[in-house]
Design a protein around this motif. Sequence first.
Motif, PDB file in Angstrom:
ATOM      1  N   PHE A   2      -2.553  -1.066   6.593  1.00  0.00           N
ATOM      2  CA  PHE A   2      -1.200  -0.634   6.308  1.00  0.00           C
ATOM      3  C   PHE A   2      -0.275  -0.773   7.514  1.00  0.00           C
ATOM      4  CE2 PHE A   2      -2.336   0.213   2.304  1.00  0.00           C
ATOM      5  CZ  PHE A   2      -3.023   1.376   2.017  1.00  0.00           C
ATOM      6  N   CYS A  43       1.343   8.100   2.961  1.00  0.00           N
ATOM      7  CA  CYS A  43       0.614   6.854   2.683  1.00  0.00           C
ATOM      8  C   CYS A  43       0.239   6.148   3.976  1.00  0.00           C
ATOM      9  CB  CYS A  43       1.468   5.924   1.822  1.00  0.00           C
ATOM     10  SG  CYS A  43       1.611   6.380   0.089  1.00  0.00           S
ATOM     11  N   ASN A  46       1.964  -0.431   0.320  1.00  0.00           N
ATOM     12  CA  ASN A  46       1.098  -1.591   0.557  1.00  0.00           C
ATOM     13  C   ASN A  46       1.917  -2.880   0.570  1.00  0.00           C
ATOM     14  OD1 ASN A  46      -1.594  -2.927   0.700  1.00  0.00           O
ATOM     15  ND2 ASN A  46      -0.966  -3.747  -1.278  1.00  0.00           N
ATOM     16  N   SER A  98      -7.167  -1.425   3.212  1.00  0.00           N
ATOM     17  CA  SER A  98      -6.126  -2.390   3.536  1.00  0.00           C
ATOM     18  C   SER A  98      -5.468  -1.988   4.851  1.00  0.00           C
ATOM     19  CB  SER A  98      -5.055  -2.455   2.431  1.00  0.00           C
ATOM     20  OG  SER A  98      -5.624  -2.877   1.224  1.00  0.00           O
ATOM     21  N   SER A 134       3.826  -3.171   3.743  1.00  0.00           N
ATOM     22  CA  SER A 134       2.917  -3.490   4.847  1.00  0.00           C
ATOM     23  C   SER A 134       2.614  -4.977   4.909  1.00  0.00           C
ATOM     24  CB  SER A 134       1.612  -2.703   4.688  1.00  0.00           C
ATOM     25  OG  SER A 134       1.823  -1.321   4.822  1.00  0.00           O
ATOM     26  N   ASP A 149       1.449   1.775  -3.937  1.00  0.00           N
ATOM     27  CA  ASP A 149       1.736   0.377  -4.244  1.00  0.00           C
ATOM     28  C   ASP A 149       2.916  -0.127  -3.408  1.00  0.00           C
ATOM     29  OD1 ASP A 149       0.672  -1.578  -6.309  1.00  0.00           O
ATOM     30  OD2 ASP A 149       2.814  -1.801  -6.627  1.00  0.00           O
ATOM     31  N   GLY A 178      -3.774  -2.089  -3.012  1.00  0.00           N
ATOM     32  CA  GLY A 178      -3.816  -1.321  -1.784  1.00  0.00           C
ATOM     33  C   GLY A 178      -4.924  -0.298  -1.678  1.00  0.00           C
TER      34      GLY A 178
END
Length: 453
Positions: free
Chosen positions: A452, A234, A207, A450, A210, A204, A168
Amino acid sequence: MTNVLEVAILRAMLTKDNWNTLKPVITADLFDDTASRRLHGILEGMHAEYTSDLSLQNVQLTLHSVMKTQTDFRGQIEDILVEMSLMEDVDSITLHSIVRKFCARAMSMKAVEYVAAHIDDDNYDPSVPGALFLKASEMSVYAGADILDYATAVSPDENIRTGVVGYGFSEKFDGWLDGGKGPGELSIYCSISGVGKTSMLLLDASNAASLGLNVLYITKEINRNKCVQRLDQCYSHMDKYALVANAQSMMRKRASIPGKIWIQDWSHTHTTVADIRALILQMRRDGMRVDYLVVDYMELIEAAFFNRNQPRFNFTEVVKDLRALANEFWIPVCTAWQAKRLAANKQYLEKDDLGEDWNVVKTADIIIGLNQNQEENRGKVMRVNIIKQRESTNRSTMNLYADLDRMMICEHGMYGEEEVFDYGTAEVGVEAGGSGLEEKQEATERRAPSDFA
């Protein structure tokens, strides 16, 4: 009603692959029910005749052709076929577990029956139940053995590492690890205290959710409310004060995440891997499928059988049990480990810095070092390095931008100074005009490593 375990095995034996695998160990005499034993015999004859899998319809037709007059007995077998039709197919891991239990108990019961029937006889032979118990052990081991024939293994052009989940914070870093961590693998973050192990574990988890995975987060470090706050960060990259002002927007953001994150707060309880396993099984029974497990963190998990004389050996049991858990449920497991204090002044952590128990290094599939000195902490820089992986000899390093107050962690240089959106100083609480979290989140996501959302 027929034994459900026997029905599951008979259904599994309809397929040619399962029949060939189970035929040496599942014989008719292992079934308690006479109708089940007769049905096993019918399946045996049909598999000798047919080269493909058997259908329930063909089995029923065969039943009527071989049992024309025994209508009552035929009705009992048909009842079993009905139960088989109502039962779903079981995966190979579950099937092996079922067969092991079935074989062990069936042969053990024969041994017990022999003892009960002949214990008072003059010619009682203790070697008979002994041989039955030994056979039970041998059969259970054989039934659970998934032996691969190299000649028929998958082709080199087939992807053998499916379901891989990235970390992530950098697609480049994930590429060094052949995509990240896969099902059945144990991944460990290692650092000295205060560098960001919990932050990386929460990143982690966010991610994975997601990506649509259902995550179980076991916290032994901080309470669940703090975990929720950090997860909000996050997804939003806001500091905790901005979160308060944008509460409604954050709630909408949570609802849009495709996967689930379930948090179990065991921060003030004694916890073993067996406790985690029991929780996952109970959640499955309640319809809450766990695809991904995060444990914060491994050193706080206790061994089921504590070794007071050699405490370091307790970590051997914990790390092996965690990896076995990953393999049993075929999910990635991510956790963390505290490095030795002497490693505080090292540029990059190495295997020797993981502590006293070398079995932690041997058992883990991936170990990632988190490195940071005081100056880097002030500059929001974290150095990560691959300490161990099984996919290649790549042991590369990378500098990350790590603003842990807003949980903004990404490859260093991805955010230029002028590009970083400062949620902490931005106008907050404005939603009616369309300048709330959604627009700011969208702007940040365009720059993030990434997606999310």
